[in-house]
Scaffold this active site. Structure first.
Site, mmCIF file in Angstrom:
data_model
loop_
_atom_site.group_PDB
_atom_site.id
_atom_site.type_symbol
_atom_site.label_atom_id
_atom_site.label_comp_id
_atom_site.label_asym_id
_atom_site.label_seq_id
_atom_site.Cartn_x
_atom_site.Cartn_y
_atom_site.Cartn_z
ATOM 1 N N ASP A 50 0.782 -1.421 -0.042
ATOM 2 C CA ASP A 50 0.186 -0.066 -0.011
ATOM 3 C C ASP A 50 1.388 1.053 -0.167
ATOM 4 O O ASP A 50 1.369 1.967 1.306
ATOM 5 C CB ASP A 50 -0.930 -0.288 1.311
ATOM 6 N N TYR A 55 2.865 9.999 -0.424
ATOM 7 C CA TYR A 55 3.954 9.641 0.740
ATOM 8 C C TYR A 55 5.176 9.912 0.311
ATOM 9 O O TYR A 55 5.590 9.551 0.923
ATOM 10 C CB TYR A 55 3.449 7.856 0.914
ATOM 11 N N LYS A 80 -2.744 5.668 -4.162
ATOM 12 C CA LYS A 80 -3.861 6.547 -3.493
ATOM 13 C C LYS A 80 -3.482 8.113 -4.413
ATOM 14 O O LYS A 80 -2.653 8.493 -4.605
ATOM 15 C CB LYS A 80 -4.419 6.710 -2.372
ATOM 16 N N HIS A 113 -7.926 8.864 -2.075
ATOM 17 C CA HIS A 113 -6.978 9.295 -0.788
ATOM 18 C C HIS A 113 -8.080 9.725 0.207
ATOM 19 O O HIS A 113 -8.126 9.240 1.548
ATOM 20 C CB HIS A 113 -5.960 10.264 -0.762
#
Length: 279
Positions: A50, A55, A80, A113
């Protein structure tokens, strides 16, 4: 080594795609950390990874996938996209950008997200997800951090995500959302499944169950997730801890133990509210 690897079982999404029932979360790893963590996780048996645009480590995740030697078709990759892409055309751009950073031809699960209701474009974002699914760029689609009211607006248009990824653990039960997910056949994926910090893992009720099973508190909590039907994605850069987190499919919690864990829910005023927070 391959013969001794025990893989997580899978859950079936609404469109028939099989998703591993435990994965590796990668926030807040940077590219270098993600490359190593993803490689070690895949080599010890993880098959769900994931990540997210936000990120900033999709390139590292892709590097770790390639370095692992595990066939791409055996790996389930979730990513996402952020609020700036909340339009039909924007989702296609976000998808192509994530694919390029990951170095992949397809994304297994693509998620909005955060709903970002202040800009009120998550309906268009979900419609965009339908387009990239039809185009074969992704295999499954869903949402992250959507609350009941956000989901209801999708349902009113006949739109149903395959997955809704939410913050959930024994302290944060989210029973209202889980009930909706079960009614609609949406898989509940959980982020921060072990809580934030170590406070929950030191809860006397959890520690007592851990002693009874000769397991760690983290293993007990993760077992609670999968036994509840959820898909947890705990983050770890430590190979030994990764292996321990995956080693939860050879024991079961009793009904009484599940009841005890289910009774630990409590209010959390610091929990992020998807009506107010998002990116």
């Amino acid at each position: 080594m391959t013969n001794s690897i025990r893989l997580a079982p899978t859950v079936r999404l609404l469109n028939g795609v099989e998703m591993p029932q435990l994965g590796l979360g990668t926030w807040p790893m940077n590219d270098a950390e993600a490359a190593v963590a993803v490689r070690t996780a895949l080599n010890c048996g993880y098959r769900l990874i994931d990540t997210a645009e936000n990120y900033g480590n999709e390139a590292g995740v892709g590097e770790g996938i390639r370095a692992s030697g595990v066939p791409r078709e055996d790996i389930f990759v979730t990513t996402k996209f952020n609020r700036q892409w909340h339009s039909i055309a924007g989702v296609r751009q976000a998808c192509e950008a994530s694919l390029k950073r990951l170095g992949l031809d397809t994304i297994d699960l693509f998620l909005i997200h955060w709903p970002n209701p202040d800009q009120d474009r998550y309906i268009e974002a979900f419609q965009g997800l339908g387009r990239v699914l039809e185009a074969g760029l992704v295999r499954a689609i869903g949402t992250s951090n959507f609350k009941p009211a956000h989901l209801q607006r999708l349902f009113d248009l006949g739109l149903v995500p395959h997955v809704n990824q939410i913050q959930l653990d024994p302290y944060h039960r989210r029973d209202d959302l889980v009930a909706i997910h079960r009614t609609k056949g949406i898989v509940t994926e959980t982020w921060s499944p072990l809580g934030r910090g170590n406070a929950m893992l030191r809860d006397p009720a959890i520690e007592a169950i851990a002693r009874r099973h000769d397991r760690t508190s983290a293993q007990i909590v993760l077992r609670w997730h999968v036994q509840s039907g959820y898909v947890p994605a705990p983050k770890s850069t430590n190979a030994e801890r990764q292996a321990a987190n995956l080693a939860i499919f050879d024991f079961a919690l009793s009904d009484d133990e599940m009841t005890s864990l289910n009774g630990l829910g409590r209010p959390d005023p610091n929990m992020k509210d998807a009506d107010e927070f998002g990116h």
